[in-house]
Scaffold this motif. Structure first.
Motif, PDB file in Angstrom:
ATOM      1  N   ALA A 114     -33.561  14.455  40.040  1.00  0.00           N
ATOM      2  CA  ALA A 114     -33.253  15.414  41.118  1.00  0.00           C
ATOM      3  C   ALA A 114     -31.770  15.463  41.485  1.00  0.00           C
ATOM      4  CB  ALA A 114     -34.088  15.089  42.360  1.00  0.00           C
ATOM      5  N   HIS A 115     -31.049  14.372  41.249  1.00  0.00           N
ATOM      6  CA  HIS A 115     -29.641  14.399  41.654  1.00  0.00           C
ATOM      7  C   HIS A 115     -28.754  15.212  40.708  1.00  0.00           C
ATOM      8  CE1 HIS A 115     -28.370  12.761  45.406  1.00  0.00           C
ATOM      9  NE2 HIS A 115     -29.169  11.721  45.310  1.00  0.00           N
ATOM     10  N   TYR A 116     -29.303  15.686  39.600  1.00  0.00           N
ATOM     11  CA  TYR A 116     -28.543  16.649  38.799  1.00  0.00           C
ATOM     12  C   TYR A 116     -28.344  17.953  39.563  1.00  0.00           C
ATOM     13  CZ  TYR A 116     -28.632  13.943  34.477  1.00  0.00           C
ATOM     14  OH  TYR A 116     -28.421  12.977  33.531  1.00  0.00           O
ATOM     15  N   GLU A 117     -29.177  18.166  40.583  1.00  0.00           N
ATOM     16  CA  GLU A 117     -29.110  19.418  41.339  1.00  0.00           C
ATOM     17  C   GLU A 117     -28.004  19.411  42.398  1.00  0.00           C
ATOM     18  OE1 GLU A 117     -33.111  20.141  42.872  1.00  0.00           O
ATOM     19  OE2 GLU A 117     -33.908  19.221  41.060  1.00  0.00           O
ATOM     20  N   THR A 118     -27.587  18.211  42.792  1.00  0.00           N
ATOM     21  CA  THR A 118     -26.750  18.078  43.979  1.00  0.00           C
ATOM     22  C   THR A 118     -25.550  19.012  43.996  1.00  0.00           C
ATOM     23  OG1 THR A 118     -27.444  15.782  44.070  1.00  0.00           O
ATOM     24  CG2 THR A 118     -25.557  16.390  45.443  1.00  0.00           C
ATOM     25  N   GLU A 119     -24.798  19.023  42.899  1.00  0.00           N
ATOM     26  CA  GLU A 119     -23.582  19.852  42.895  1.00  0.00           C
ATOM     27  C   GLU A 119     -23.830  21.249  42.333  1.00  0.00           C
ATOM     28  OE1 GLU A 119     -21.638  17.008  40.582  1.00  0.00           O
ATOM     29  OE2 GLU A 119     -21.973  15.581  42.218  1.00  0.00           O
ATOM     30  N   ARG A 120     -25.071  21.540  41.990  1.00  0.00           N
ATOM     31  CA  ARG A 120     -25.347  22.815  41.317  1.00  0.00           C
ATOM     32  C   ARG A 120     -26.248  23.751  42.112  1.00  0.00           C
ATOM     33  NH1 ARG A 120     -25.694  19.015  37.049  1.00  0.00           N
ATOM     34  NH2 ARG A 120     -23.989  19.290  35.553  1.00  0.00           N
ATOM     35  N   LYS A 121     -26.768  23.271  43.240  1.00  0.00           N
ATOM     36  CA  LYS A 121     -27.690  24.131  43.989  1.00  0.00           C
ATOM     37  C   LYS A 121     -26.928  24.977  44.987  1.00  0.00           C
ATOM     38  CE  LYS A 121     -28.921  20.359  47.155  1.00  0.00           C
ATOM     39  NZ  LYS A 121     -29.943  19.378  47.500  1.00  0.00           N
ATOM     40  N   PRO A 122     -27.415  26.175  45.331  1.00  0.00           N
ATOM     41  CA  PRO A 122     -28.694  26.744  44.890  1.00  0.00           C
ATOM     42  C   PRO A 122     -28.593  27.580  43.613  1.00  0.00           C
ATOM     43  CG  PRO A 122     -27.752  28.167  46.546  1.00  0.00           C
ATOM     44  CD  PRO A 122     -26.762  27.055  46.320  1.00  0.00           C
ATOM     45  N   ASP A 123     -27.385  27.715  43.031  1.00  0.00           N
ATOM     46  CA  ASP A 123     -27.265  28.572  41.835  1.00  0.00           C
ATOM     47  C   ASP A 123     -28.257  28.173  40.738  1.00  0.00           C
ATOM     48  OD1 ASP A 123     -25.342  30.339  42.667  1.00  0.00           O
ATOM     49  OD2 ASP A 123     -23.690  29.011  42.142  1.00  0.00           O
ATOM     50  N   LEU A 124     -28.393  26.872  40.599  1.00  0.00           N
ATOM     51  CA  LEU A 124     -29.293  26.301  39.606  1.00  0.00           C
ATOM     52  C   LEU A 124     -30.694  26.900  39.647  1.00  0.00           C
ATOM     53  CD1 LEU A 124     -29.422  23.708  37.737  1.00  0.00           C
ATOM     54  CD2 LEU A 124     -30.270  22.497  39.740  1.00  0.00           C
ATOM     55  N   TYR A 125     -31.127  27.272  40.822  1.00  0.00           N
ATOM     56  CA  TYR A 125     -32.502  27.767  40.997  1.00  0.00           C
ATOM     57  C   TYR A 125     -32.625  29.264  40.705  1.00  0.00           C
ATOM     58  CZ  TYR A 125     -32.405  23.505  43.875  1.00  0.00           C
ATOM     59  OH  TYR A 125     -32.220  22.218  44.346  1.00  0.00           O
ATOM     60  N   ARG A 126     -31.531  29.877  40.296  1.00  0.00           N
ATOM     61  CA  ARG A 126     -31.520  31.330  40.127  1.00  0.00           C
ATOM     62  C   ARG A 126     -31.374  31.710  38.660  1.00  0.00           C
ATOM     63  NH1 ARG A 126     -28.048  32.188  45.757  1.00  0.00           N
ATOM     64  NH2 ARG A 126     -29.754  31.336  47.025  1.00  0.00           N
ATOM     65  N   THR A 127     -31.813  32.904  38.352  1.00  0.00           N
ATOM     66  CA  THR A 127     -31.951  33.271  36.939  1.00  0.00           C
ATOM     67  C   THR A 127     -30.613  33.435  36.231  1.00  0.00           C
ATOM     68  OG1 THR A 127     -32.178  35.570  37.623  1.00  0.00           O
ATOM     69  CG2 THR A 127     -34.206  34.342  37.221  1.00  0.00           C
TER      70      THR A 127
END
Lengths: 252, 252
Positions: A114-127
């Motif tokens: 889950a910590h791979y998301e820390t610096e990438r959210k919320p873009d990461l969750y988008r197409t």
């Protein structure tokens, strides 16, 4: 050929999704620490996975294990995940190897990375975002529960290398029944529908593999987990996609 | 600037190599479960790393931790590594975060990745073979001790991501005093001389880093562990090479 399957943590949400989908396809031995809430359709063993004697007995005649048992709470305290998730998985693996089990599917979790998301959210969750985890990356747990799941994966690696046990670690996303989570982008990105869940674990029982780490999600447009290994090695062919829903309504 | 350093497992072989090399360069607080065998040159605390109260006290005023304590036996039983190596490392990390420690160097081990050798030995140990592990690979432990070290690395990753603790995992090779192992190709490939060991941990105390996994070996011609990260990020500059010895004699 896998016929008899031990399902640990059978009373949990993942276990129920699996049994709803492929309950008729195997000779199940269900195992849980708590007695079943209704009359079970299959053999049911009440046992604690941290008890070596109970697990040795539960493993008799088993071809494959789907190991879901453990403390499932992302906020679970260390003492509980150390005992139930790390030590418990070791006990189940020992019993499996002693009983010459062929295949072992382990319920890992998105919390292991889950910590791979820390610096990438919320873009990461988008197409529009292309970043994907593929299972070759080192763990970056988001909580101690995730630490315990990563440790289970490493135990599986060791048992595969030492005992030639086929081991697949399924990093399960967000399992919900009927429709994806509403107003929760992360949950939509890692949605796992009930039927895709059952199909994926069916693949884990049927396919030939050595040691694999795969992501357990539906084929969501928003996904940042690769499904390549699951598709290639296990033959996973998901049917659902959170983008096909508007709220709780299927629109496609 | 790191001044006061807590060294856990100070009575062990790695601890002695470190103190022999850089004992005068820091304000050491040595910690071991057993009392020192001779009068120590530094403050000495007798404590068990699995005891949160003892560790909290030992951590007062500390800038950095070199965490070597744990069951060091490759053949250690699961119960011992679960408690001393996995749970113990968690206890030390908690105490370090509570005390606002800046840097944490963790003694991991070649045993965390030993099964990469299985299908490649003995070629792997020879200079013509190009295969190298670089620290980005998933663990493949060769024993339960190795499983416990991999779990410690994952705990470190979690504490880094959650608490911004600088954490370096040193996968220590084969530490011997004076000369490399004789008639043991694997040991020559992963030899770590005493002075290189002390220098490497000195780097772990001086360099700036986030989360790193590095290999702790000398610059051996036979090596199959990359030293790139240790050199680039930590400034490690090893002086020894097992190829410079003929048996116990330095020839170069």
């Amino acid at each position: 050929m896998v016929s008899r399957v031990l399902l640990t943590g059978a009373g949990g949400r993942v276990g129920q999704a699996i049994l709803d989908g492929i309950g008729d396809d195997y000779d199940w031995r269900l195992l849980d620490r708590d007695p079943p809430t209704e009359n079970p359709d299959h053999e049911f063993v009440i046992a604690d996975i941290t008890d070596p004697d109970e697990m040795r007995e539960a493993m008799q005649g088993v071809d494959a294990v789907v190991h879901l048992a453990g403390d499932p709470r992302p906020e679970a305290p260390w003492d509980s995940v150390l005992r139930n998730n790390i030590d418990g998985t070791k006990v189940v693996l020992d019993a499996a190897v002693d009983a010459d089990v062929d295949k072992f599917a382990f319920a890992s979790s998105n919390h292991a990375v889950a910590h791979y998301e820390t610096e990438r959210k919320p873009d990461l969750y988008r197409t529009h975002d292309e970043f994907k985890l593929d299972g070759t990356e080192l763990p970056r747990p988001g909580n101690l529960y995730g630490v315990s799941k990563a440790a289970g994966e490493t135990l599986g690696r060791y048992y595969h290398d030492e005992h030639d046990l086929s081991f697949v670690s399924v990093r399960i996303g967000n399992l919900t029944k009927g429709h994806p989570p509403i107003d929760y982008e992360r949950g939509q990105a890692m949605w796992l529908s009930h039927r895709d869940c059952a199909h994926l674990f069916d693949c884990c029982l049927e396919a030939e593999y050595d040691y694999e780490i795969v992501y357990g999600i539906s084929d969501n447009d928003r996904k940042y987990y690769s499904l390549e290994r699951a598709k290639e090695v296990l033959g996973y062919s998901p049917r659902d996609n959170s983008a096909h829903f508007d709220g709780d309504e299927r629109v496609e």
